[in-house]
Design a protein around this motif. Structure first.
Motif, PDB file in Angstrom:
ATOM      1  N   GLU A 264      83.797  48.784  31.425  1.00  0.00           N
ATOM      2  CA  GLU A 264      83.123  47.948  32.420  1.00  0.00           C
ATOM      3  C   GLU A 264      81.984  47.158  31.773  1.00  0.00           C
ATOM      4  O   GLU A 264      81.805  45.970  32.048  1.00  0.00           O
ATOM      5  CB  GLU A 264      82.571  48.842  33.540  1.00  0.00           C
ATOM      6  CG  GLU A 264      81.914  48.064  34.662  1.00  0.00           C
ATOM      7  CD  GLU A 264      81.410  48.964  35.785  1.00  0.00           C
ATOM      8  OE1 GLU A 264      80.462  48.553  36.469  1.00  0.00           O
ATOM      9  OE2 GLU A 264      81.962  50.074  35.954  1.00  0.00           O
ATOM     10  N   ALA A 265      81.233  47.818  30.879  1.00  0.00           N
ATOM     11  CA  ALA A 265      80.133  47.135  30.190  1.00  0.00           C
ATOM     12  C   ALA A 265      80.665  46.023  29.297  1.00  0.00           C
ATOM     13  O   ALA A 265      80.069  44.936  29.212  1.00  0.00           O
ATOM     14  CB  ALA A 265      79.325  48.139  29.368  1.00  0.00           C
ATOM     15  N   LYS A 268      81.589  42.998  31.307  1.00  0.00           N
ATOM     16  CA  LYS A 268      80.422  42.267  31.801  1.00  0.00           C
ATOM     17  C   LYS A 268      79.616  41.615  30.672  1.00  0.00           C
ATOM     18  O   LYS A 268      78.597  40.990  30.923  1.00  0.00           O
ATOM     19  CB  LYS A 268      79.514  43.208  32.597  1.00  0.00           C
ATOM     20  CG  LYS A 268      80.125  43.690  33.904  1.00  0.00           C
ATOM     21  CD  LYS A 268      79.170  44.634  34.641  1.00  0.00           C
ATOM     22  CE  LYS A 268      79.749  45.069  35.977  1.00  0.00           C
ATOM     23  NZ  LYS A 268      78.837  46.018  36.689  1.00  0.00           N
ATOM     24  N   LYS A 270      78.008  43.201  28.302  1.00  0.00           N
ATOM     25  CA  LYS A 270      76.885  44.034  27.854  1.00  0.00           C
ATOM     26  C   LYS A 270      77.179  44.658  26.492  1.00  0.00           C
ATOM     27  O   LYS A 270      76.259  45.052  25.775  1.00  0.00           O
ATOM     28  CB  LYS A 270      76.593  45.122  28.884  1.00  0.00           C
ATOM     29  CG  LYS A 270      76.111  44.572  30.225  1.00  0.00           C
ATOM     30  CD  LYS A 270      75.861  45.696  31.220  1.00  0.00           C
ATOM     31  CE  LYS A 270      75.371  45.154  32.553  1.00  0.00           C
ATOM     32  NZ  LYS A 270      75.151  46.244  33.548  1.00  0.00           N
TER      33      LYS A 270
END
Length: 292
Positions: A264-265, A268, A270
């Protein structure tokens, strides 16, 4: 007498001894019998055969702090991998292989992107940003303008540093900027082996005073992944540690599991896309190797 191997070529080892200079040595047969090979950076004991001709035999390899297979060197405090920021375009997959290999051997790593004068500032910022949380220091240098050279040199002071990287990235130019005296350090060796001293064919150690040594190594274009279990390599990605314990499943390897905080990071932004994609590739490579 004791000394340090600063170069090895064609069965000869050039051993620097404090106060006496460089001896041309052969290794005793016992090393072959024990399947042991002296490495650049090794501290050794030697017998002097001819003081005038500076010839000797290596009789013992003193205990090593560490040793690397590629590049083949010993007793290093840190590693620096040098890539060009412009041409040739930096191969981030190769860079990440090197970082993984060094991390698994617990050797601190810095990354130097040279030829910064030939790249745009936006690109340089993105490049450095991709590695700001990778656990390594990042330097942007130019052997042409001198950019970043002072800070880079300070990071090498008092340490033994192995410098590595692909061919054509300006590694020798950076060394000459850092230490103009380095090109003179192997003058007596170059005269013996009748080869130019500006093309690195073998690993070579330069003593630069104040406990500072640099190991220059031949350029490479590929690296085999270290021997490891596929589940291990996630531990060597500092970017993932911020999300430790946040995945849905305990023992998540951040590949196909649902509810993965690392995936997920990465989605995004990140975690840098290149770092995460290379991680997935390395995981699959190791899985395939160990499968067979």
């Amino acid at each position: 007498m004791e000394g340090k191997i600063i170069r090895g070529i064609a069965g000869f080892y050039y051993v620097y001894t404090d106060g006496m200079g460089v001896f041309e040595c052969k290794a005793k047969g016992i090393f072959r019998n024990n399947n042991e090979k002296p490495l650049v950076g090794d501290n050794v004991s030697l017998d002097i055969l001819d003081k005038e001709q500076m010839a000797g035999n290596i009789i013992k390899i003193l205990p090593r702090k560490n040793s690397l297979i590629r590049p083949a060197v010993a007793n290093t405090d840190q590693a620096v991998i040098i890539f060009a920021a412009s041409y040739p375009e930096p191969d981030l997959n190769l860079l990440d292989r090197f970082l993984l290999m060094m991390s698994m051997q617990e050797i601190p790593v810095s990354v130097c992107f040279n030829k910064a004068d030939d790249a745009g500032e936006t690109f340089l910022s993105q490049l450095a940003g991709s590695y700001k949380n990778s656990g390594c220091r990042v330097f942007l240098t130019s052997a042409v303008t001198g950019r970043g050279i002072k800070e880079f040199k300070e990071s090498l002071s008092g340490k033994t540093t192995v410098l590595a990287g692909p061919s054509g990235v300006g590694k020798s130019s950076v060394i000459n900027q850092l230490f103009p005296e380095a090109s003179m350090a192997v003058g007596d060796i170059s005269s013996k082996i009748k080869r130019g001293k500006h093309t690195t064919r073998h690993s070579e150690l330069f003593g630069l005073g104040g406990g500072t040594y640099i190991m220059d190594t031949p350029g490479f274009t590929s690296l085999r992944l270290p021997d490891a279990r596929k589940e291990e390599i996630r531990e060597y990605y500092p970017e993932f540690q911020d999300y430790a314990g946040c995945c849905r499943f305990k023992g998540c390897v951040h590949i196909n599991e649902p509810g993965c905080a690392v995936k997920e990071a990465a989605a995004k932004g990140k975690i840098p896309e290149s770092r995460y994609n290379n991680y997935k590739q390395f995981y699959e490579e190791i899985r395939q190797i160990r499968k067979y």
